[in-house]
Motif scaffolding. Sequence first.
Motif, PDB file in Angstrom:
ATOM      1  N   ALA A  27       0.803  -1.225   0.000  1.00 17.64           N
ATOM      2  CA  ALA A  27       0.000   0.000   0.000  1.00 17.64           C
ATOM      3  C   ALA A  27       0.840   1.281   0.000  1.00 17.64           C
ATOM      4  O   ALA A  27       0.328   2.341  -0.328  1.00 17.64           O
ATOM      5  N   GLY A  28       2.106   1.187   0.384  1.00 21.94           N
ATOM      6  CA  GLY A  28       2.956   2.377   0.430  1.00 21.94           C
ATOM      7  C   GLY A  28       3.282   2.841   1.836  1.00 21.94           C
ATOM      8  O   GLY A  28       3.636   3.996   2.050  1.00 21.94           O
ATOM      9  N   LYS A  29       3.167   1.938   2.798  1.00 24.22           N
ATOM     10  CA  LYS A  29       3.401   2.296   4.205  1.00 24.22           C
ATOM     11  C   LYS A  29       4.834   2.750   4.460  1.00 24.22           C
ATOM     12  O   LYS A  29       5.053   3.730   5.163  1.00 24.22           O
ATOM     13  N   THR A  30       5.797   2.057   3.895  1.00 24.61           N
ATOM     14  CA  THR A  30       7.205   2.397   4.108  1.00 24.61           C
ATOM     15  C   THR A  30       7.518   3.767   3.526  1.00 24.61           C
ATOM     16  O   THR A  30       8.199   4.581   4.165  1.00 24.61           O
ATOM     17  N   THR A  31       7.024   4.036   2.342  1.00 20.81           N
ATOM     18  CA  THR A  31       7.241   5.338   1.707  1.00 20.81           C
ATOM     19  C   THR A  31       6.615   6.454   2.535  1.00 20.81           C
ATOM     20  O   THR A  31       7.235   7.487   2.775  1.00 20.81           O
ATOM     21  N   LEU A  32       5.388   6.236   3.001  1.00 19.36           N
ATOM     22  CA  LEU A  32       4.722   7.245   3.820  1.00 19.36           C
ATOM     23  C   LEU A  32       5.479   7.458   5.132  1.00 19.36           C
ATOM     24  O   LEU A  32       5.659   8.596   5.564  1.00 19.36           O
ATOM     25  N   GLU A 132      -6.244  -2.188  -3.048  1.00 20.47           N
ATOM     26  CA  GLU A 132      -6.838  -3.448  -3.492  1.00 20.47           C
ATOM     27  C   GLU A 132      -5.775  -4.538  -3.410  1.00 20.47           C
ATOM     28  O   GLU A 132      -4.607  -4.295  -3.737  1.00 20.47           O
ATOM     29  N   ASP A 133      -6.182  -5.728  -2.979  1.00 22.36           N
ATOM     30  CA  ASP A 133      -5.219  -6.826  -2.812  1.00 22.36           C
ATOM     31  C   ASP A 133      -4.401  -7.085  -4.068  1.00 22.36           C
ATOM     32  O   ASP A 133      -3.187  -7.261  -3.997  1.00 22.36           O
ATOM     33  N   SER A 134      -5.058  -7.105  -5.240  1.00 25.80           N
ATOM     34  CA  SER A 134      -4.343  -7.427  -6.483  1.00 25.80           C
ATOM     35  C   SER A 134      -3.296  -6.354  -6.813  1.00 25.80           C
ATOM     36  O   SER A 134      -2.185  -6.672  -7.251  1.00 25.80           O
ATOM     37  N   LYS A 135      -3.632  -5.110  -6.574  1.00 27.80           N
ATOM     38  CA  LYS A 135      -2.685  -4.020  -6.826  1.00 27.80           C
ATOM     39  C   LYS A 135      -1.524  -4.071  -5.830  1.00 27.80           C
ATOM     40  O   LYS A 135      -0.365  -3.892  -6.202  1.00 27.80           O
ATOM     41  N   GLY A 136      -1.839  -4.327  -4.557  1.00 26.95           N
ATOM     42  CA  GLY A 136      -0.792  -4.443  -3.545  1.00 26.95           C
ATOM     43  C   GLY A 136       0.135  -5.606  -3.843  1.00 26.95           C
ATOM     44  O   GLY A 136       1.362  -5.480  -3.736  1.00 26.95           O
ATOM     45  N   LEU A 137      -0.437  -6.744  -4.233  1.00 29.09           N
ATOM     46  CA  LEU A 137       0.360  -7.918  -4.585  1.00 29.09           C
ATOM     47  C   LEU A 137       1.295  -7.600  -5.745  1.00 29.09           C
ATOM     48  O   LEU A 137       2.484  -7.938  -5.704  1.00 29.09           O
ATOM     49  N   ALA A 138       0.773  -6.952  -6.765  1.00 28.08           N
ATOM     50  CA  ALA A 138       1.599  -6.599  -7.924  1.00 28.08           C
ATOM     51  C   ALA A 138       2.760  -5.695  -7.514  1.00 28.08           C
ATOM     52  O   ALA A 138       3.896  -5.884  -7.976  1.00 28.08           O
ATOM     53  N   ARG A 139       2.501  -4.730  -6.643  1.00 28.57           N
ATOM     54  CA  ARG A 139       3.567  -3.840  -6.174  1.00 28.57           C
ATOM     55  C   ARG A 139       4.648  -4.599  -5.407  1.00 28.57           C
ATOM     56  O   ARG A 139       5.835  -4.361  -5.586  1.00 28.57           O
ATOM     57  N   VAL A 140       4.210  -5.505  -4.520  1.00 23.51           N
ATOM     58  CA  VAL A 140       5.177  -6.280  -3.727  1.00 23.51           C
ATOM     59  C   VAL A 140       6.036  -7.150  -4.632  1.00 23.51           C
ATOM     60  O   VAL A 140       7.257  -7.205  -4.479  1.00 23.51           O
ATOM     61  N   LEU A 141       5.411  -7.832  -5.584  1.00 22.32           N
ATOM     62  CA  LEU A 141       6.166  -8.714  -6.478  1.00 22.32           C
ATOM     63  C   LEU A 141       7.107  -7.923  -7.380  1.00 22.32           C
ATOM     64  O   LEU A 141       8.224  -8.381  -7.667  1.00 22.32           O
TER      65      LEU A 141
END
Length: 178
Positions: A27-32, A132-141
């Motif tokens: 979701a961007g927690k580390t960046t925030l 969204e789970d799918s968007k978060g998953l794509a970012r992590v991968l």
Amino acid sequence: MDLIAALLDLCKSQNQPIIAIDGPAGAGKTTLAHDISLALSQRFSVTEIHMDDLYDGWDNALTTHLTEALTHIVSAHKKSTEISISKYDWVSGAFNSAQLIGKSELLILEGVGSGQMAIRNSLAALIWIEIEDSKGLARVLQRDGDSIALQMQTWLATQSQHFAVEGTQNAADFILTT
């Protein structure tokens, strides 16, 4: 009022304030957390602690081990003392020797599980970032590589169960969407 100004107001009204940034993977927690740290470091000395360093691997990440570690960290910070933590080494699959983190005025906890009930009363602010789970998953991968795709599929279910039990999103002071 923007987020940084609101956080500054909340933190100025407490001794040893703590901000937790929670939400699904990717979701961007580390960046925030980094951005907030930079912005508020002009007023406070800041320590950031990432949940990835506290998890006991994939299978035991969101367990009592994390809760105990967070309770210890929050207690030490509130007493304005150094924080002793053992960081998890994802390559060796074990915790490193304990290390001391110097005391600071503001503590930022970042990652899935950082806003759990056990420490909520000690927080100046809880921020939830929705994705969204799918968007978060794509970012992590994209960030960490396809080699963790199977673990991430399990993680999505684990974090969803954790959030349902903890009610993290509903307890948040701020909700952001990516």
